[in-house]
Each structure stands twice: as C-alpha cells, then as structure tokens.
Design a protein around this motif. Sequence first.
Motif, short mmCIF file in Angstrom:
data_model
loop_
_atom_site.label_atom_id
_atom_site.label_comp_id
_atom_site.label_asym_id
_atom_site.label_seq_id
_atom_site.Cartn_x
_atom_site.Cartn_y
_atom_site.Cartn_z
N MET A 1 23.52 1.60 39.24
CA MET A 1 24.46 1.78 38.13
C MET A 1 25.87 1.39 38.58
O MET A 1 26.27 1.68 39.69
N THR A 2 26.59 0.72 37.71
CA THR A 2 27.95 0.27 38.03
C THR A 2 28.88 1.47 38.21
O THR A 2 28.92 2.35 37.37
N GLN A 3 29.61 1.47 39.31
CA GLN A 3 30.60 2.52 39.54
C GLN A 3 31.99 1.97 39.21
O GLN A 3 32.24 0.79 39.43
N VAL A 4 32.85 2.85 38.70
CA VAL A 4 34.19 2.42 38.31
C VAL A 4 35.24 3.05 39.23
O VAL A 4 35.22 4.27 39.46
N THR A 215 31.65 -3.39 42.96
CA THR A 215 31.38 -4.72 43.51
C THR A 215 32.66 -5.55 43.59
O THR A 215 32.96 -6.16 44.62
N LYS A 216 33.40 -5.54 42.49
CA LYS A 216 34.64 -6.32 42.44
C LYS A 216 35.65 -5.79 43.47
O LYS A 216 36.35 -6.55 44.14
N MET A 217 35.72 -4.45 43.56
CA MET A 217 36.65 -3.83 44.50
C MET A 217 36.36 -4.31 45.93
O MET A 217 37.28 -4.69 46.67
N ARG A 218 35.09 -4.31 46.30
CA ARG A 218 34.72 -4.74 47.66
C ARG A 218 35.01 -6.24 47.87
O ARG A 218 35.50 -6.64 48.92
N LEU A 220 37.31 -7.88 46.54
CA LEU A 220 38.76 -8.04 46.70
C LEU A 220 39.27 -7.41 48.00
O LEU A 220 40.44 -7.54 48.35
N GLY A 221 38.36 -6.71 48.68
CA GLY A 221 38.76 -6.05 49.92
C GLY A 221 39.66 -4.85 49.69
O GLY A 221 40.50 -4.52 50.52
N LEU A 222 39.47 -4.20 48.53
CA LEU A 222 40.32 -3.06 48.19
C LEU A 222 39.53 -1.76 48.21
O LEU A 222 38.31 -1.76 48.40
N ALA A 223 40.25 -0.64 48.02
CA ALA A 223 39.61 0.68 47.97
C ALA A 223 40.35 1.53 46.95
O ALA A 223 41.48 1.21 46.57
N GLY A 224 39.71 2.60 46.52
CA GLY A 224 40.37 3.49 45.57
C GLY A 224 39.39 4.51 45.04
O GLY A 224 38.18 4.35 45.17
N PRO A 225 39.90 5.60 44.46
CA PRO A 225 39.05 6.67 43.97
C PRO A 225 38.06 6.19 42.91
O PRO A 225 38.37 5.29 42.13
N ARG A 226 36.90 6.83 42.89
CA ARG A 226 35.87 6.52 41.91
C ARG A 226 36.01 7.49 40.74
O ARG A 226 36.29 8.67 40.93
N VAL A 227 35.82 6.97 39.53
CA VAL A 227 35.81 7.84 38.35
C VAL A 227 34.40 8.43 38.25
O VAL A 227 33.45 7.73 37.93
N ARG A 228 34.29 9.72 38.56
CA ARG A 228 32.95 10.34 38.56
C ARG A 228 32.56 10.88 37.20
O ARG A 228 31.40 11.01 36.87
#
Lengths: 380, 136
Positions: A1-4, A215-218, A220-228
């Motif tokens: 499932m896609t994570q945001v 997927t896009k975040m990785r 782009l080589g970025l990181a950030g909190p996930r909307v759970r």
Amino acid sequence: MTQVHIIGAGIHPFGRHDDKTGLDQGVHAVREALADAGLEWSDIQFAFGGSSAAGSADAALPRLGLTGVQFINISNGCATGGSSLLSGYWAIKSGEFDLGVVIGFDKHPRGAFNADPEASGLPRWYGETGMMLTTQFFAMKIRRYMELHDISATTLGRVAVKAYENGTVTPHAWRRSPVDLETIMTSQMLSDPLTKFMFCSPAEGGVALVLASETKMRELGLAGPRVRGAAVRTRPKGSFEVFAPSLDIERGVSPTELASKAAYDMAGVGPGDIDVAQIQDTESGAEIMHMAENGFCADGEQEQWLAEGATRLSGKLPINTDGGCLACGEPIGASGLRQVYENVQQLRGRAEARQVGGARLAYSQVYGAPGLSAVAILEI
Amino acid sequence: MSQVVAEGVFVEGAGGPRMIAGRRKADGEIRFPMPSGADAALYDAIEVTGEGRLWSYTMQRFRPKTPPYIGDDDEKSFKPFALGYVEFPGQVIIEGRILVDDIADLKIGQPMRVAIEKFPTSSRGELSTYAFEPAT
C-alpha cells in the motif's frame, strides 16, 4: 500500500503583517516548503489549498509558476487546512499522483468574527438580538463542562500560561512574551468564565507542506514523517455546536470524538502512544475539553494534569508546543496546517528550544464552525 | 406598542409567554425556532410547556458587531447582558437572553421561566422578544 510522507514544510510567521496580503504569506510558505525539500514548483503534480478571508488559494499560481498543475481550492470552515491535507493524502494514497503541495493562508480583520445569520440558515433576529457570537458558544460550552467535571477557572488560566510560555520559544508565534497567571485571570472578562488572555485572536499567516509517496521520497533521496492516520468528521446528532438556537435533550458525541477515533483506527495506535499533540485551543476551555475528546485523559482529569504541568514542554504529554492558537492567533485557512507544521518540526528534531525529546508519534486536531474536526497522526 | 422580534417565535397567553417550537412529523424531534420556508411543512408548531432548568450560561461583556447586532447602543453605552440555554424537560433546550444583572447568582439546574424583554434597536424601533428569568 502506498505510504504518504511530508518531505517539506514552510511557514510564514503568524501575527499581524500590515505590509503583506494573505496571499503573499501563502506564497512565502510554499517557497519555503519547496526549498526545504530542494524542489522546484515545476516538480509539483498537484496542489490543494484554501483561505477563509484572503481569496482563492490558486491565485498563487501566477507567482509560483503557470505550469498547468492540477490545483483545487478547498473551503471547509476552520478545517480548511486539515481538509487540504486529507485531500493531498488521498491523492497520493490512490496512486494517481506521487508529489504535491498543500497550502493554507489567511488574513482577517481585527476583533471577533462577524457572523451572517442567513448564511448559516438562521433567522435574522438571532443575530440582531446579540446571540450569534462564537465567543458565547465557547463560554457556555466550557461553563457546563466545568460544572459537570469540577474544572476550576484557575485551570483555564494555566492553559493560557503554558501557551504564552511556549510562544516565547517559537519563531513563528505571534505572542512571544510570557503572561503570568494573575494577569490572565484578572484581564478583561469577555464572556464568563473566559477572559481576554484566554481567547485567541483572528490573525494572519501561511503554511505549506510538500507531500510525497514513499517511493518518490526515496527516489529524491529525502526523508520525512509518514501520515499514519487522517480523518475529517462533521457534527453528529446531539453534538453542541456554534450558532444553535436549540439543542436536543438527548446529547451526543462531538465531531472531534468521531474524527479522533477514525484517525486512531486508521493509524492502529491509541492516545497513550502519542508523544506530542497539537489540539484546537480557540480559547482555554477548548483545549481542556479537547484533551478528553481526543482521548488523552478522562473528563475531569484535566484539573490535575494542568496543576502538575503535564501538558507543558517538560510534561508527560506536551500539548500545543508552539503556543497553539492562543500564542499564534487564528488565521482560519492556515491554522490547521500550522499544527501539522509544528508536528513535522518536532518529529524531525528541528523544534529547537521547544523540542520534545524522542518524539515519534505526533497528533493534531483542528475543530471549528459549523461543527467539524480534522485529525492527523504523523510518525517518524 | 412594541413590535415582536419575529412572528411565530413565542405567544403571550394567560399563563405567561410560551416559546413556539417545531416538532418534526417524521420522528417527533423538536427544534426551535419552528422552521420556516419549505421545511415548515415537515413540522407541527407546538408550544413549549412547563418550567425550564438552566443548562448553561454566560455574560456578553462587549458589544456584538453590527451587523448582525442591532441594539440601540454603542461601544460606550453598551450594557453587558446574560444569556444561556434552558432545558424544558422532555422537549428541547432553547437559547435566549437572561434577565439578570449579575450572573454570580445563576446556577446550572436552577428553575427558569420564559419572560418578555423590551429590546431597543437602532433600525426596528423597540422590539418585544423572549427571554428567560429565574423562576424563584
């Protein structure tokens, strides 16, 4: 499932800015959020945004770039920001998009909000005879709550002391000076039991967040909190809301209780798991009641929590770590996103003097007219 | 002779003023005021009866903004007024102005009754509107 995930965050400081429009502040926030993520506006696939009193959010397009991007204006009362976030969340979750922006800004006239009876489906006499003020509603709701659950006026004062204390260490806050308990308790009574310093004021500000799929975040080589978890709910039968000439005898739950439960269920966590929370504090009483409506304590326990400082930055559950609406003011379109911005800063360890150590799960809840609530739970 | 704030909000009878509410034909739910327009056909107008109990209250201490407020006063001459919700058991909880100068004596749960208040306005002359007052 896609994570945001939230991979960029920007804010225009809240307060009064006579030389800037609401839109200026929104554009500022978007540019800051993009810079935070190292992205260009031309990278963005979609945007959702809104303001209550400062025009259409898509008026930002000529300034950000006419890229043909899908931009949808959101208008959902005080939950406008929360609704934009939820819209962006679903846009990515659906798999249709993987990189977008949510934006909220506002600029209101000074003083209490004007209300139009007919626009709310109410008879004109209701407003003509002086009963159509949000301030009265807040006062009457907390008055009854205090009676039923033994909450003292001093506890209302302590909520405000904490808010202004947190405002002193928050660069984006409007009120940056501490206010002591006695000053708060003896300041002008506006609508009993609430004094001037226990109410937030309409204000100005802008917030923007960059959302991406995991997927896009990785990529782009970025990181950030996930909307759970994220949910918006409206007033169920029997809830007590603003501008109500009558109420059902049989009382029901609030939209906040519904949104809260939906978000916890989605996230698979409970109130006891939350490390830091931003909850709607239009006035001191709202924070007290929302502590219980969001499940953090039982009705009446707030008295002891506030006496012990449990919601201060050093407490067991820091609440409204940036001073909330009391210290930041309430630009309606931006306010809900400010809470999420603050949680993003906390989870990324960027909250400096107001940092809550080891925060992993962060909760936000915005509530407003005509009776709706938006909750988001983030995890790092 | 003052004009009523709006037709169909309350009636004045031998036993004193009574509020007029709407009872939905489908499920008996009561709301105040009686709905107008297209929705009115879905409701029966009823008189709210019996003694009420104070449900919550506050004091309005600054002059509400105009519009919509039309009180015949200004920021300086404005006199704070009390307002609150009164529960009429088995029927409905209604919001209204309360005829007391000081709310320190009010207590949630105390008996309340319906009264008539003369409300001077800047645009509609003196209006006659409903209000609540302690029943004791």
